[in-house]
Design a protein around this motif. Structure first.
Motif, PDB file in Angstrom:
ATOM      1  N   UNK A 245      -5.044  48.546  41.787  1.00 26.61           N
ATOM      2  CA  UNK A 245      -4.606  47.087  41.947  1.00 26.61           C
ATOM      3  C   UNK A 245      -5.847  46.379  42.453  1.00 26.61           C
ATOM      4  N   UNK A 246      -7.086  47.076  42.356  1.00 24.95           N
ATOM      5  CA  UNK A 246      -8.415  46.275  42.838  1.00 24.95           C
ATOM      6  C   UNK A 246      -9.150  45.439  41.798  1.00 24.95           C
ATOM      7  N   UNK A 247      -8.509  45.570  40.601  1.00 31.02           N
ATOM      8  CA  UNK A 247      -9.317  44.592  39.451  1.00 31.02           C
ATOM      9  C   UNK A 247      -8.169  43.768  38.852  1.00 31.02           C
ATOM     10  N   UNK A 248      -7.758  42.601  39.446  1.00 26.11           N
ATOM     11  CA  UNK A 248      -7.047  41.726  38.976  1.00 26.11           C
ATOM     12  C   UNK A 248      -7.287  41.058  37.693  1.00 26.11           C
ATOM     13  N   UNK A 249      -8.635  41.060  37.434  1.00 25.64           N
ATOM     14  CA  UNK A 249      -9.185  40.465  36.050  1.00 25.64           C
ATOM     15  C   UNK A 249      -9.528  41.468  35.128  1.00 25.64           C
ATOM     16  N   UNK A 250      -9.094  42.745  35.441  1.00 25.53           N
ATOM     17  CA  UNK A 250      -9.301  43.907  34.258  1.00 25.53           C
ATOM     18  C   UNK A 250     -10.628  44.605  34.757  1.00 25.53           C
ATOM     19  N   UNK A 251     -10.948  45.563  33.804  1.00 23.52           N
ATOM     20  CA  UNK A 251     -12.219  46.283  34.034  1.00 23.52           C
ATOM     21  C   UNK A 251     -12.109  47.568  33.163  1.00 23.52           C
ATOM     22  N   UNK A 252     -12.717  48.534  33.535  1.00 23.23           N
ATOM     23  CA  UNK A 252     -13.059  49.599  32.864  1.00 23.23           C
ATOM     24  C   UNK A 252     -12.978  50.739  33.769  1.00 23.23           C
ATOM     25  N   UNK A 253     -12.616  51.910  33.007  1.00 26.88           N
ATOM     26  CA  UNK A 253     -12.388  53.285  33.915  1.00 26.88           C
ATOM     27  C   UNK A 253     -13.114  54.299  32.899  1.00 26.88           C
ATOM     28  N   UNK A 254     -13.912  55.219  33.815  1.00 27.40           N
ATOM     29  CA  UNK A 254     -14.609  56.407  33.020  1.00 27.40           C
ATOM     30  C   UNK A 254     -14.198  57.715  33.704  1.00 27.40           C
ATOM     31  N   UNK A 255     -13.876  58.550  32.747  1.00 27.44           N
ATOM     32  CA  UNK A 255     -13.672  60.153  33.038  1.00 27.44           C
ATOM     33  C   UNK A 255     -14.955  60.983  33.045  1.00 27.44           C
ATOM     34  N   UNK A 256     -15.093  61.272  34.127  1.00 25.87           N
ATOM     35  CA  UNK A 256     -16.360  62.088  34.000  1.00 25.87           C
ATOM     36  C   UNK A 256     -16.366  63.782  34.291  1.00 25.87           C
TER      37      UNK A 256
END
Length: 172
Positions: free
Chosen positions: A49-60
């Motif tokens: 819930x920390x990115x109300x404006x959206x974002x990206x996630x990466x799986x390393x």
């Protein structure tokens, strides 16, 4: 003489052994810095819930350290939570990193992917096991099975009667 302590210990061990498969089959969940990472089978998903404006996630995977080195996914913006998921992830240890569109790095969370075996009916033979004589290739009904049981019981009873009767002639 048995004591209640022995019975209690045995009951506890049996309960623990029965619960072990359930704990191994449960999905792996980790939460840190407002990030919840879940691993179910070969699918890894992240929820924040920390990115109300959206974002990206990466799986390393292990050995990768920067956001751009992993498999990236765009966070789907919901009413209160943002989510992303990766499918067909191989078993192993991974780290999920979340970055918001405003440039903030929300944080990272480790996750372990373990595949649980699943039962599949697609690889089974169409007509069942074809070994032995008879029963391996046909599904018999209840009436047939009861009839067979009665015949076996009659044979055992007849054999016992014959042996008992045969032995009584030698006693005289």
């Amino acid at each position: 003489m048995r004591t209640n302590t022995q019975i209690s210990v045995r009951s506890g061990l049996i309960a623990a052994a029965a619960a072990l498969p359930l704990t191994l089959a449960a999905p792996s969940v980790a939460a840190d810095n407002g990030i919840t990472v879940t691993s179910t089978g070969s699918t890894v998903s992240v929820n924040t819930a920390a990115c109300p404006g959206g974002g990206n996630a990466s799986l390393l995977s292990s050995g990768l350290t920067t956001f751009t080195q992993g498999r990236q996914a765009v966070l789907a913006v919901g009413a209160t939570n943002q989510t992303a998921a990766w499918s067909n992830v191989s078993p192993g240890a991974y780290t999920v990193i979340v970055n918001c569109n405003d440039g903030r790095n929300v944080g990272s969370q480790p996750v372990t992917v373990t595949l649980t075996p699943t039962l599949s009916t697609t690889n089974s033979p169409a007509l069942g096991v074809r070994g032995g004589i008879g029963g391996g290739i046909k599904d018999y009904g209840t009436l047939t099975m009861v009839g067979g049981g009665v015949m076996v019981a009659a044979a055992l009873g007849g054999g016992a009667w014959y042996i008992r009767r045969r032995n009584t002639h030698h006693r005289t």
